[in-house]
Design a protein around this motif. Sequence first.
Motif, PDB file in Angstrom:
ATOM      1  N   VAL A  21       0.916  -1.363  -0.012  1.00 56.36           N
ATOM      2  CA  VAL A  21       0.021  -0.098  -0.063  1.00 56.36           C
ATOM      3  C   VAL A  21       0.826   1.117   0.168  1.00 56.36           C
ATOM      4  O   VAL A  21       1.553   1.309   0.980  1.00 56.36           O
ATOM      5  N   VAL A  22       0.633   2.098  -0.848  1.00 59.13           N
ATOM      6  CA  VAL A  22       1.308   3.266  -0.936  1.00 59.13           C
ATOM      7  C   VAL A  22       0.536   4.389  -0.313  1.00 59.13           C
ATOM      8  O   VAL A  22      -0.615   4.549  -0.863  1.00 59.13           O
ATOM      9  N   VAL A  23       0.878   5.087   0.697  1.00 55.60           N
ATOM     10  CA  VAL A  23      -0.106   6.126   1.397  1.00 55.60           C
ATOM     11  C   VAL A  23       0.760   7.507   1.061  1.00 55.60           C
ATOM     12  O   VAL A  23       1.745   7.880   1.415  1.00 55.60           O
ATOM     13  N   GLY A  24      -0.484   8.168   0.605  1.00 56.93           N
ATOM     14  CA  GLY A  24      -0.007   9.669   0.386  1.00 56.93           C
ATOM     15  C   GLY A  24      -0.012  10.363   1.703  1.00 56.93           C
ATOM     16  O   GLY A  24      -1.005  10.528   2.386  1.00 56.93           O
ATOM     17  N   VAL A  25       1.128  10.892   1.911  1.00 58.97           N
ATOM     18  CA  VAL A  25       1.376  11.517   3.179  1.00 58.97           C
ATOM     19  C   VAL A  25       1.916  12.926   3.124  1.00 58.97           C
ATOM     20  O   VAL A  25       2.935  13.337   2.733  1.00 58.97           O
ATOM     21  N   SER A  26       0.926  13.946   3.453  1.00 58.41           N
ATOM     22  CA  SER A  26       1.420  15.425   3.157  1.00 58.41           C
ATOM     23  C   SER A  26       1.988  15.743   4.640  1.00 58.41           C
ATOM     24  O   SER A  26       2.914  16.759   4.807  1.00 58.41           O
ATOM     25  N   GLY A  27       2.048  15.112   5.705  1.00 64.85           N
ATOM     26  CA  GLY A  27       2.174  15.588   6.963  1.00 64.85           C
ATOM     27  C   GLY A  27       1.156  16.065   7.794  1.00 64.85           C
ATOM     28  O   GLY A  27       1.372  16.646   9.131  1.00 64.85           O
ATOM     29  N   GLY A  28      -0.075  16.595   7.136  1.00 68.46           N
ATOM     30  CA  GLY A  28      -1.129  17.320   7.875  1.00 68.46           C
ATOM     31  C   GLY A  28      -1.886  16.076   8.761  1.00 68.46           C
ATOM     32  O   GLY A  28      -1.735  14.897   8.552  1.00 68.46           O
ATOM     33  N   PRO A  29      -2.959  16.434   9.484  1.00 60.89           N
ATOM     34  CA  PRO A  29      -3.588  15.529  10.272  1.00 60.89           C
ATOM     35  C   PRO A  29      -4.245  14.298   9.657  1.00 60.89           C
ATOM     36  O   PRO A  29      -4.243  13.249  10.140  1.00 60.89           O
ATOM     37  N   ASP A  30      -4.890  14.501   8.518  1.00 59.40           N
ATOM     38  CA  ASP A  30      -5.592  13.436   7.733  1.00 59.40           C
ATOM     39  C   ASP A  30      -4.746  12.415   7.389  1.00 59.40           C
ATOM     40  O   ASP A  30      -4.740  11.076   7.694  1.00 59.40           O
ATOM     41  N   ARG A 187       1.656  18.576  11.029  1.00 55.90           N
ATOM     42  CA  ARG A 187       1.810  20.051  10.374  1.00 55.90           C
ATOM     43  C   ARG A 187       0.678  20.372  10.037  1.00 55.90           C
ATOM     44  O   ARG A 187      -0.171  19.862   9.452  1.00 55.90           O
ATOM     45  N   ARG A 188       0.706  21.771   9.929  1.00 54.75           N
ATOM     46  CA  ARG A 188      -0.696  22.469   9.576  1.00 54.75           C
ATOM     47  C   ARG A 188      -0.189  23.207   8.284  1.00 54.75           C
ATOM     48  O   ARG A 188       0.739  24.183   8.381  1.00 54.75           O
ATOM     49  N   ASP A 189      -0.749  23.181   7.388  1.00 53.45           N
ATOM     50  CA  ASP A 189      -1.000  24.114   5.876  1.00 53.45           C
ATOM     51  C   ASP A 189      -1.499  25.431   6.230  1.00 53.45           C
ATOM     52  O   ASP A 189      -2.833  25.257   6.285  1.00 53.45           O
ATOM     53  N   PRO A 190      -0.978  26.451   6.299  1.00 50.03           N
ATOM     54  CA  PRO A 190      -1.672  27.668   6.663  1.00 50.03           C
ATOM     55  C   PRO A 190      -2.612  27.966   5.588  1.00 50.03           C
ATOM     56  O   PRO A 190      -3.406  28.874   5.576  1.00 50.03           O
TER      57      PRO A 190
END
Length: 464
Positions: A21-30, A187-190
């Motif tokens: 499974v490739v998991v897309g990770v931005s670093g945000g909560p979701d 992390r939070r994207d402003p």
Amino acid sequence: MVDKVRAFIDRHELLTEGATVVVGVSGGPDSLALLHLLSSLRDEWKLRLVAAHVDHMLRGRESEEEMEFVKHFCAEHRILCEAVQIDVPAFQRRTGLGVQEAARNCRYHFFAELVKKHQAQYIALGHHGDDQVETILMRLVRGSTSKGYAGIPVKRPFHGSYLIRPFLAVSRAEIEDYCEKEGLTPRRDPSNEKDEYTRNRFRHHIVPLLKQENPRLHERFQQYSEIMAEDEQFLEELATDALNKVMEKQNSDTVLRIAPFLALPRPLQRRALQLLLLRLYGGVPPVLTSVHIGHILMLCERGRPSGMLDLPKGLKVIRSYDRCLFTFGLQCCAQGYWLQLPVPALLPLPNGYVIMSEFGEHYPRKQLGNDSFVVDPATVSLPLHVRTRRTGDRMVLKGTGGTKKIKEIFIEAKIPRTERDCWPIVEDADGRILWVPGLKKSAFEAKERGQARYILLHYQAMNS
């Protein structure tokens, strides 16, 4: 929340044991919560996880720090991390796309590369129930296709794998609560706080009002999405069969036969057009909405025999009598042409046809239709030429002795306007029109006179 996600995965068969499974990770909560939750299940389900992070290079050092954060998180949890920096602003300048669409295209291209590299069966993304609510509301307000109104799909094919969204079962608040309980510090994207984006305005001002009416709003919308998707799948199968019966291919273009199309029930008409556009575009562009579908329907239903629509990305829809042409490149000859017709020869024409010329020692025995013409070199001036029409063109018709405008011949034969400027006209060296291939012959066609040598002309499609 974990139990909800488990049940959702089981109900929709989103994962199989032993899968990569490739998991897309931005670093945000979701996305961080999704990676953490799947990591907690990987031993039980024997999953192989690959975290995929894209730095879109839109926020300078801040986005670089997010990439380092994701890498560090993956190292701590023994998860393979694939991270890349992509110059989205440069890609945006090359393509003219909006920033969100450009970023998405780059991101999904990277995901496709990872699917191939790791032979992955799934791409897992962190879209959740509130995202579903926002998406459906935005499409209802903006306009979309019937499939678009179903919102975000739970599972869909993606480059030989499946793209899955296990978090559509839960809300943003539940994900935030999960992060807090598990000690995650995303992390939070402003940019998510700026109301300049349409989605953020729905998120900040409209969805909270609806949640006051029903705190479980996301569950109702997800149920609606699934029902719509099931209905659409059934209707799409009917529409596919119907479309194949009313559609014709002409080289690289597509023609819709209007009468049998309008005989279809209205829901199948709309979906048939959606399918047709999907085939033509290779994926419907985001700017295509139900408004465009409505305009095509109006073009087909109107009493006038001709008309044209301009759709996104250069697609033109052209009504001509009982046909509707869909084309990305009109086969017109704005500059016209004037070509010498040697004998013998095979002369290709800009409209996709050819004129074949040859010598014949005897007059043809069988009756010739309008696709063939016999020239007597003794009664016409050589060489012959093939050209496009000119204002005021007339010809002396065979069998009547009277003359007729070429324009009237085209109208009576119901030749589409887009084809008239490219239609071949054969004339002799004195400028007398001998033949309008496929339509009419002139009084100058040769008559049988014993053993004379003739020139035989044949008009046919280039690939026939």
